[in-house]
Design a protein around this motif. Sequence first.
Motif, PDB file in Angstrom:
ATOM      1  N   LEU A   1       4.521  44.143   7.615  1.00  0.00           N
ATOM      2  CA  LEU A   1       4.267  45.237   6.673  1.00  0.00           C
ATOM      3  C   LEU A   1       4.453  46.609   7.320  1.00  0.00           C
ATOM      4  CD1 LEU A   1       1.082  43.762   4.955  1.00  0.00           C
ATOM      5  CD2 LEU A   1       3.406  43.850   4.039  1.00  0.00           C
ATOM      6  N   GLU A   2       4.579  46.632   8.644  1.00  0.00           N
ATOM      7  CA  GLU A   2       4.666  47.921   9.337  1.00  0.00           C
ATOM      8  C   GLU A   2       5.806  48.840   8.876  1.00  0.00           C
ATOM      9  OE1 GLU A   2       4.117  48.197  13.626  1.00  0.00           O
ATOM     10  OE2 GLU A   2       3.094  46.265  13.590  1.00  0.00           O
ATOM     11  N   PRO A   3       6.952  48.300   8.461  1.00  0.00           N
ATOM     12  CA  PRO A   3       8.007  49.226   8.020  1.00  0.00           C
ATOM     13  C   PRO A   3       7.633  50.030   6.762  1.00  0.00           C
ATOM     14  CG  PRO A   3       8.948  47.095   8.538  1.00  0.00           C
ATOM     15  CD  PRO A   3       7.458  46.928   8.567  1.00  0.00           C
ATOM     16  N   LEU A   4       6.692  49.540   5.959  1.00  0.00           N
ATOM     17  CA  LEU A   4       6.395  50.219   4.690  1.00  0.00           C
ATOM     18  C   LEU A   4       6.007  51.690   4.845  1.00  0.00           C
ATOM     19  CD1 LEU A   4       4.623  47.517   2.487  1.00  0.00           C
ATOM     20  CD2 LEU A   4       6.923  48.492   2.269  1.00  0.00           C
TER      21      LEU A   4
ATOM     22  N   GLY B   1      15.093  52.394  13.213  1.00  0.00           N
ATOM     23  CA  GLY B   1      14.896  51.885  14.572  1.00  0.00           C
ATOM     24  C   GLY B   1      13.613  51.097  14.729  1.00  0.00           C
ATOM     25  N   ALA B   2      12.496  51.700  14.276  1.00  0.00           N
ATOM     26  CA  ALA B   2      11.224  51.007  14.415  1.00  0.00           C
ATOM     27  C   ALA B   2      11.073  49.975  13.301  1.00  0.00           C
ATOM     28  CB  ALA B   2      10.075  52.015  14.372  1.00  0.00           C
ATOM     29  N   GLY B   3      11.298  50.405  12.058  1.00  0.00           N
ATOM     30  CA  GLY B   3      11.037  49.535  10.917  1.00  0.00           C
ATOM     31  C   GLY B   3      12.025  48.380  10.819  1.00  0.00           C
ATOM     32  N   LEU B   4      13.309  48.689  10.655  1.00  0.00           N
ATOM     33  CA  LEU B   4      14.277  47.606  10.440  1.00  0.00           C
ATOM     34  C   LEU B   4      14.533  46.810  11.718  1.00  0.00           C
ATOM     35  CD1 LEU B   4      16.958  49.113   8.015  1.00  0.00           C
ATOM     36  CD2 LEU B   4      14.989  47.652   7.527  1.00  0.00           C
ATOM     37  N   TRP B   5      14.873  47.520  12.807  1.00  0.00           N
ATOM     38  CA  TRP B   5      15.160  46.780  14.032  1.00  0.00           C
ATOM     39  C   TRP B   5      13.892  46.125  14.600  1.00  0.00           C
ATOM     40  CZ3 TRP B   5      19.817  48.309  12.737  1.00  0.00           C
ATOM     41  CH2 TRP B   5      20.913  47.751  13.388  1.00  0.00           C
ATOM     42  N   GLY B   6      12.725  46.566  14.121  1.00  0.00           N
ATOM     43  CA  GLY B   6      11.493  45.910  14.541  1.00  0.00           C
ATOM     44  C   GLY B   6      11.241  44.654  13.724  1.00  0.00           C
TER      45      GLY B   6
ATOM     46  N   THR C   1      15.491  45.135  23.796  1.00  0.00           N
ATOM     47  CA  THR C   1      15.988  46.423  24.305  1.00  0.00           C
ATOM     48  C   THR C   1      16.651  47.233  23.203  1.00  0.00           C
ATOM     49  OG1 THR C   1      16.537  45.250  26.334  1.00  0.00           O
ATOM     50  CG2 THR C   1      17.359  47.471  26.123  1.00  0.00           C
ATOM     51  N   ALA C   2      17.434  46.557  22.371  1.00  0.00           N
ATOM     52  CA  ALA C   2      18.130  47.260  21.293  1.00  0.00           C
ATOM     53  C   ALA C   2      17.111  47.944  20.392  1.00  0.00           C
ATOM     54  CB  ALA C   2      18.977  46.268  20.499  1.00  0.00           C
ATOM     55  N   HIS C   3      16.104  47.206  19.991  1.00  0.00           N
ATOM     56  CA  HIS C   3      15.045  47.774  19.143  1.00  0.00           C
ATOM     57  C   HIS C   3      14.328  48.909  19.857  1.00  0.00           C
ATOM     58  CE1 HIS C   3      11.136  48.136  17.256  1.00  0.00           C
ATOM     59  NE2 HIS C   3      10.549  47.572  18.297  1.00  0.00           N
ATOM     60  N   GLY C   4      13.985  48.698  21.128  1.00  0.00           N
ATOM     61  CA  GLY C   4      13.265  49.735  21.889  1.00  0.00           C
ATOM     62  C   GLY C   4      14.032  51.050  21.887  1.00  0.00           C
ATOM     63  N   HIS C   5      15.336  50.979  22.101  1.00  0.00           N
ATOM     64  CA  HIS C   5      16.118  52.217  22.152  1.00  0.00           C
ATOM     65  C   HIS C   5      16.189  52.924  20.807  1.00  0.00           C
ATOM     66  CE1 HIS C   5      17.465  50.962  26.153  1.00  0.00           C
ATOM     67  NE2 HIS C   5      17.749  52.225  26.325  1.00  0.00           N
ATOM     68  N   LEU C   6      16.525  52.184  19.741  1.00  0.00           N
ATOM     69  CA  LEU C   6      16.671  52.875  18.459  1.00  0.00           C
ATOM     70  C   LEU C   6      15.319  53.386  17.958  1.00  0.00           C
ATOM     71  CD1 LEU C   6      18.975  53.739  16.737  1.00  0.00           C
ATOM     72  CD2 LEU C   6      18.659  51.756  15.286  1.00  0.00           C
ATOM     73  N   ALA C   7      14.260  52.620  18.246  1.00  0.00           N
ATOM     74  CA  ALA C   7      12.940  53.056  17.786  1.00  0.00           C
ATOM     75  C   ALA C   7      12.500  54.319  18.516  1.00  0.00           C
ATOM     76  CB  ALA C   7      11.912  51.936  18.003  1.00  0.00           C
TER      77      ALA C   7
END
Lengths: 463, 223
Positions: free
Chosen positions: A274-277, A315-320, A339-345
């Motif tokens: 639910l965090e992306p909301l 970055g945080a929502g979708l890639w998370g 790593t990919a998520h960490g960078h975009l987030a």
Amino acid sequence: MSIKYQSQKIAEHFYTFAVILFLVQVIVGIIAAVQFIKPDIFILNFNTIRTLHINAMVVWLLAGMMGATYYVVPEESETEIWSMPLAKFQFWATVVATTAVVLGYIWMGLNPQANSPIMGITPLNEGREYIEAPRWADVLIVISVLTFLFVNFMTMLKTKKWTGIQGTLIGGLTFLALMYLPGMFYTKSMVKDQFWWWWVVHLWVEGAWEVIAGALLAFMLMKVVGAKREVVEKWMYIEVGFVMFTGILGTGHHYYWIGTPGYWLWVGGIFSSLEPLPLLFMVWDAFRTTRDARNVENRAGLYYTVAHAIFNFVGAGLWGVIHTLPQVNKWTHGTQITTAHGHLAFYGAYVLLVLSMIYITLPAIRGVKEFNSSRAFASFWWMTISMVFIVLTITGAGMVQTYMERLMGLDYVAVKANYNLWFWILRAIFGVGFLYGVWIFVLDFFKLGREPMPAAIPGIEKA
Amino acid sequence: MTNKAARNLFIFGSLFFFVIFLGLTFDTMGKLDKRAPEITEKVNAGKMAWHKYDCIGCHTILGNGSYFAPELAKITEKKPKGYLKQFLMDPKAVNPGASMPKLGITSEEADNLLTFLDWTAQVDTNGWPPKPILASAVGAGGKESSAGQRLYQSMGCSGCHMINGIGGTTGPDLSRVGSTRDRAWLAGHFRDPQAYVPKSAMPKVEAPDADIEQLTDYMLTLK
Ligand code: HEM
Ligand code: HEM
Ligand SMILES: [Fe+2]
């Protein structure tokens, strides 16, 4: 644009420090990327370079947020900062402590034995990701942050104008300070070590920092498009509220496989998905508020603010969320997907946040009415496009790794050295593009308001 | 909703969830010790060495850390201690192509580190890392496999060696070993690697002569 209170100028000190560290972070990031291809290329080993990369990042983002806070609080409280000498002292103490810690990392990198424990404490590097800073530095960091909170709190107390924005901001900062403490004690169990470590790392980026981002977003929307305070603050409360409701128990997405009980699979899976909301609310909020804005003076500021909201969500929502369910995370945990998520987030949520605050407040600090925003746009596109490609590249590497190593059972080193080689090469190349964007930004930071306006010089070259 | 109501929702809602989180933390803390073996002084000394050398700056452990080097929580289940110890103390002497630097780890520290890694290997991780579900594809590749080939699989040789692109990288690639070594050398080396290659980190092959014979046959087909 100009500042109302002279003491707001202190923000620029912090910004300068942040901007320099940003440059350092990205340069060492490129060295780290090249070490994936040629591990022995540099005198310092990968672990030291990586430590410098992520620590420079955390410190400069914090410095940027502190600068922003020193700017926002006098404005909201309508008064000068309570004690300038103390604020300046806090700034210089932070610079000195950071330098000492960095020298310690380099020393330990050159001679690991220098990090031999003294009375059970490693003196130069704690050997824990992100919170490598040794115990003595932890204490200095806590003192610095407490001084910072104290000065701002006293400033607020002078006029007692408890606006929602500054209340939320100071609340987020206090939460941030508190959540540093769980990383400050030693446990003999690696499981407990990681359990508490995630309190720091997760509750910072998906709790405290996100609350600070919500408060600053509200401030920026008021600044750039003159949005109405009542509306902006109400949405801010709802956004940061949902950040906390989902983010606190969302910590569970790090407690699936580290030796913790199985119920965390349910708690973490449900709440973290639910965090992306709330991040989506922020995007909607930014668009709704700025849609009808006419005659915006600070176009660069507006641009960065909206981009921050969007890339925070992406970055945080979708890639998370793609790797947050236990069924997926079981295969992707600890791969390049992370790593990919960490960078975009981090880029979307916090790099763009600090840069937007700089573009919104720096012109006022420098006392300029208008500034040439062409460099601001050029650096934005160089950085953003390069980062998107770095992330796509590393997502590709992560997919190959997950498939070949985790699903097929191929050897880790074989996958890294053979199948993913091209991804490492591409990351390094896009990294140079990112560095170029940062370089334009750094130039802009130092030149903004200190050169004639473009209109005065016909035929000015593009940035 | 008024601003005040929104604010109260934020503050009290956050507190509410934080209290639940604290409760779960408390419960978890009570259960952790049962999900892992006892922590001896030696395990703890190994953990200190882990922090001292900043192993997490390259490796993951229990899946957290850096992604430059392999996951280590279950490494002692996969590779023999003697080999691991030699590797820790001087990686490039074991494998000239190694990327891990020589960090100055002493013999005692290496023992402690391996005791610590033995401890992490026994932590109940809810089944992580999962067994590769496509592993069968990696094995025989559909071809009829010989007795030697099956022994090679079951004795874990492919954890260290690569044949035709499949397997580990810490020992030499064996894809062409049949054209560089003869029968006597191979069989002798299996029985006592150190007699043929000084300081070899390859574990002795503890198996009956018939098996060694079959392994050697298989090696000789690799040309
Ligand atoms: C701005 C907010 C965020 C930032 C800066 C951020 C950053 C990071 C970083 C740096 C890591 C790697 C930590 C490590 O080094 O081990 C990580 C891990 C992770 N993040 Fe985020 N994150 C954010 C938000 C989110 C959200 C909203 C979700 C889910 C919806 C999420 C899901 C995850 C998961 C599942 C992992 C663990 C990956 C693994 O198992 O290896 N993150 N995050
Ligand atoms: C020139 C651009 C950059 C390059 C080439 C680069 C490269 C790298 C490399 C090679 C790593 C090690 C990853 C691993 O262990 O596998 C890393 C880690 C990391 N970098 Fe960067 N980086 C760059 C820019 C940035 C920026 C702008 C940020 C954030 C603001 C950032 C944040 C991080 C974080 C949070 C980690 C730890 C990741 C994790 O544990 O998942 N980097 N970077
Ligand atoms: Fe998280």
